[in-house]
Structures are given as C-alpha cells and as structure tokens.
Design an enzyme around this catalytic site. Structure first.
Site, PDB file in Angstrom:
ATOM      1  N   PRO A   9       0.786  -1.232   0.000  1.00 12.88           N
ATOM      2  CA  PRO A   9       0.000   0.000   0.000  1.00 12.88           C
ATOM      3  C   PRO A   9       0.824   1.291   0.000  1.00 12.88           C
ATOM      4  CG  PRO A   9      -0.163  -1.127   2.111  1.00 12.88           C
ATOM      5  CD  PRO A   9       0.486  -2.079   1.164  1.00 12.88           C
ATOM      6  N   ASN A  10       0.357   2.207  -0.803  1.00 11.50           N
ATOM      7  CA  ASN A  10       0.898   3.568  -0.933  1.00 11.50           C
ATOM      8  C   ASN A  10       2.222   3.656  -1.692  1.00 11.50           C
ATOM      9  OD1 ASN A  10      -1.206   5.023   0.514  1.00 11.50           O
ATOM     10  ND2 ASN A  10      -0.497   3.888   2.301  1.00 11.50           N
ATOM     11  N   ARG A  17       4.390  11.071  -2.743  1.00  9.16           N
ATOM     12  CA  ARG A  17       4.119  10.857  -1.329  1.00  9.16           C
ATOM     13  C   ARG A  17       5.350  11.181  -0.482  1.00  9.16           C
ATOM     14  NH1 ARG A  17       4.548   4.880   1.234  1.00  9.16           N
ATOM     15  NH2 ARG A  17       3.688   5.384   3.268  1.00  9.16           N
ATOM     16  N   TYR A  22      10.592   9.379   1.206  1.00 12.84           N
ATOM     17  CA  TYR A  22      10.619   8.263   0.259  1.00 12.84           C
ATOM     18  C   TYR A  22      11.279   8.583  -1.083  1.00 12.84           C
ATOM     19  CZ  TYR A  22       7.374   6.297   3.660  1.00 12.84           C
ATOM     20  OH  TYR A  22       6.804   5.816   4.823  1.00 12.84           O
ATOM     21  N   ASN A  73       8.296  -5.086  -0.408  1.00 17.39           N
ATOM     22  CA  ASN A  73       8.071  -3.935   0.468  1.00 17.39           C
ATOM     23  C   ASN A  73       6.568  -3.920   0.728  1.00 17.39           C
ATOM     24  OD1 ASN A  73       7.759  -1.573   1.834  1.00 17.39           O
ATOM     25  ND2 ASN A  73       8.951  -0.306   0.404  1.00 17.39           N
ATOM     26  N   ALA A  76       2.909  -0.449   5.078  1.00 18.48           N
ATOM     27  CA  ALA A  76       2.396  -0.508   6.458  1.00 18.48           C
ATOM     28  C   ALA A  76       1.989  -1.920   6.871  1.00 18.48           C
ATOM     29  CB  ALA A  76       1.211   0.449   6.600  1.00 18.48           C
ATOM     30  N   GLU A  97      12.781  -8.646   2.905  1.00 17.57           N
ATOM     31  CA  GLU A  97      11.922  -7.501   3.250  1.00 17.57           C
ATOM     32  C   GLU A  97      12.696  -6.206   2.984  1.00 17.57           C
ATOM     33  OE1 GLU A  97      10.200  -7.635   7.264  1.00 17.57           O
ATOM     34  OE2 GLU A  97      10.474  -5.454   7.384  1.00 17.57           O
ATOM     35  N   HIS A  99      12.645  -1.789   2.862  1.00 19.55           N
ATOM     36  CA  HIS A  99      12.053  -0.475   3.159  1.00 19.55           C
ATOM     37  C   HIS A  99      12.951   0.612   2.606  1.00 19.55           C
ATOM     38  CE1 HIS A  99       9.162  -2.429   5.676  1.00 19.55           C
ATOM     39  NE2 HIS A  99      10.159  -3.092   6.247  1.00 19.55           N
ATOM     40  N   ARG A 106      12.386   5.719  12.920  1.00 24.21           N
ATOM     41  CA  ARG A 106      11.119   6.453  12.803  1.00 24.21           C
ATOM     42  C   ARG A 106      10.214   6.149  14.011  1.00 24.21           C
ATOM     43  NH1 ARG A 106       8.712   5.655   7.051  1.00 24.21           N
ATOM     44  NH2 ARG A 106       7.490   7.456   7.740  1.00 24.21           N
TER      45      ARG A 106
HETATM   46  C1  DQA Z   1       7.953   1.676   4.175  1.00 22.44           C
HETATM   47  C2  DQA Z   1       7.925   1.917   5.683  1.00 22.44           C
HETATM   48  C3  DQA Z   1       6.547   1.622   6.255  1.00 22.44           C
HETATM   49  O1  DQA Z   1       6.539   1.840   7.656  1.00 22.44           O
HETATM   50  C4  DQA Z   1       5.520   2.537   5.616  1.00 22.44           C
HETATM   51  O2  DQA Z   1       4.234   2.227   6.103  1.00 22.44           O
HETATM   52  C5  DQA Z   1       5.576   2.490   4.139  1.00 22.44           C
HETATM   53  C6  DQA Z   1       6.865   2.492   3.469  1.00 22.44           C
HETATM   54  C7  DQA Z   1       9.298   2.075   3.528  1.00 22.44           C
HETATM   55  O3  DQA Z   1       9.539   1.667   2.412  1.00 22.44           O
HETATM   56  O4  DQA Z   1      10.080   2.817   4.130  1.00 22.44           O
HETATM   57  O5  DQA Z   1       4.546   2.551   3.472  1.00 22.44           O
HETATM   58  O6  DQA Z   1       7.746   0.299   3.923  1.00 22.44           O
END
Ligand code: DQA
Length: 147
Positions: A9-10, A17, A22, A73, A76, A97, A99, A106
C-alpha cells in the site's frame, strides 16, 4: 532465475508521497531500473503492486509456482499483516523484506515487523537502493543454496 518484486500500500504513490522520506522517483522508474539491473546479474523480474492485502497474498501464492524468490516492500502491512506473514512462510521461497526509509529511526510502531522472522533478511534505509541491495542479496543467497 526469476524474482517477484512485490510492493504494498501507498508505494504506487512514490515520487509524490512524502518525498523527503521516500524520495522523488516513481515506482515505475525504480522498477524499470531494477529490471535492467536484474538482467545484468542474470535474473528475470516480475513486478506486482497493490494497495490490497488479499491481492498481495495472491501474488505471493503465484510466486510459489513461478519464481525462485521474492523481494517485498509490504508498506504498512509489514507491521501487522499476519496474512502476508503466513503467505511468505507458506510459499517456502526465500524472501527479502525491503524499506526505503530506515524504519528503526522512525516512529515506534514501524520498528516491529511481523514479516522479518519469515524472511532471509531485511534491508531498510537506503532509499531506492534498498531494492537493488535486496535483489542482489537474494540472488546471491539462491545461488549459494543451489551449490
Ligand atoms: C515503508 C515503511 C513503512 O513503515 C511505511 O508504512 C511504508 C513504506 C518504507 O519503504 O520505508 O509505506 O515500507
């Protein structure tokens, strides 16, 4: 060798964003470079992006019959999706995994991952480079397993 690169998501909003966290590049651009990079190190990539938990689970299940490993990735969902954790675990595939941000620097809620225990490793904090590092580490892992 085929690797699924899965984004949750996102992450479809990269570039727009919170660019201070990011970065300014879109996921489309990152994925294109990742595909080229994978090719130079002898791997094929398949990309899947969704805001929906069940679709991410479906992509991990698809990878089971089609791929040698997964870079994910989960956004959330990383922090609370037992369904994605179970899918990774059930796939039996090596998974890394990823990020973009350093989740450990954070908010407290981002410091816990329910996926990490089912992954071979976690790469966090290197911006878009995190994906490239993850891909390289995963391919290296798979090749050393095959020896
Ligand atoms: C993320 C970190 C997560 O906590 C966040 O919710 C994201 C992006 C990152 O790539 O830094 O959506 O996965």
């Amino acid at each position: 060798m085929k690797i699924y690169v899965i984004n949750g998501p996102n992450l479809n909003m990269l570039g727009v964003r919170e660019p201070e966290i990011y970065g300014r590049r879109t996921l489309e651009n990152i994925n294109r470079d990742l595909k080229d990079y994978a090719y130079t190190i002898g791997a094929e990539t398949e990309f899947f992006t969704s805001n929906i938990e069940g679709e991410l689970v479906g992509a991990i299940q698809d990878a089971m019959n089609d791929a040698d490993g997964i870079v994910i990735n989960a956004g959330a969902y990383t922090h609370y999706s037992i369904a994605i954790r179970d899918a990774i675990s059930g796939s039996g595939l090596p998974c890394v995994e990823v990020h973009l941000s350093n989740v450990y620097a954070r908010e407290e809620m981002r410091r816990a991952s329910v996926l990490a225990e089912k992954c071979i490793g976690v790469i966090s904090g290197f911006g878009e480079r995190s994906y490239f590092l993850a891909l390289e580490a995963l391919i290296h892992f798979i090749r050393s397993e095959q020896k």
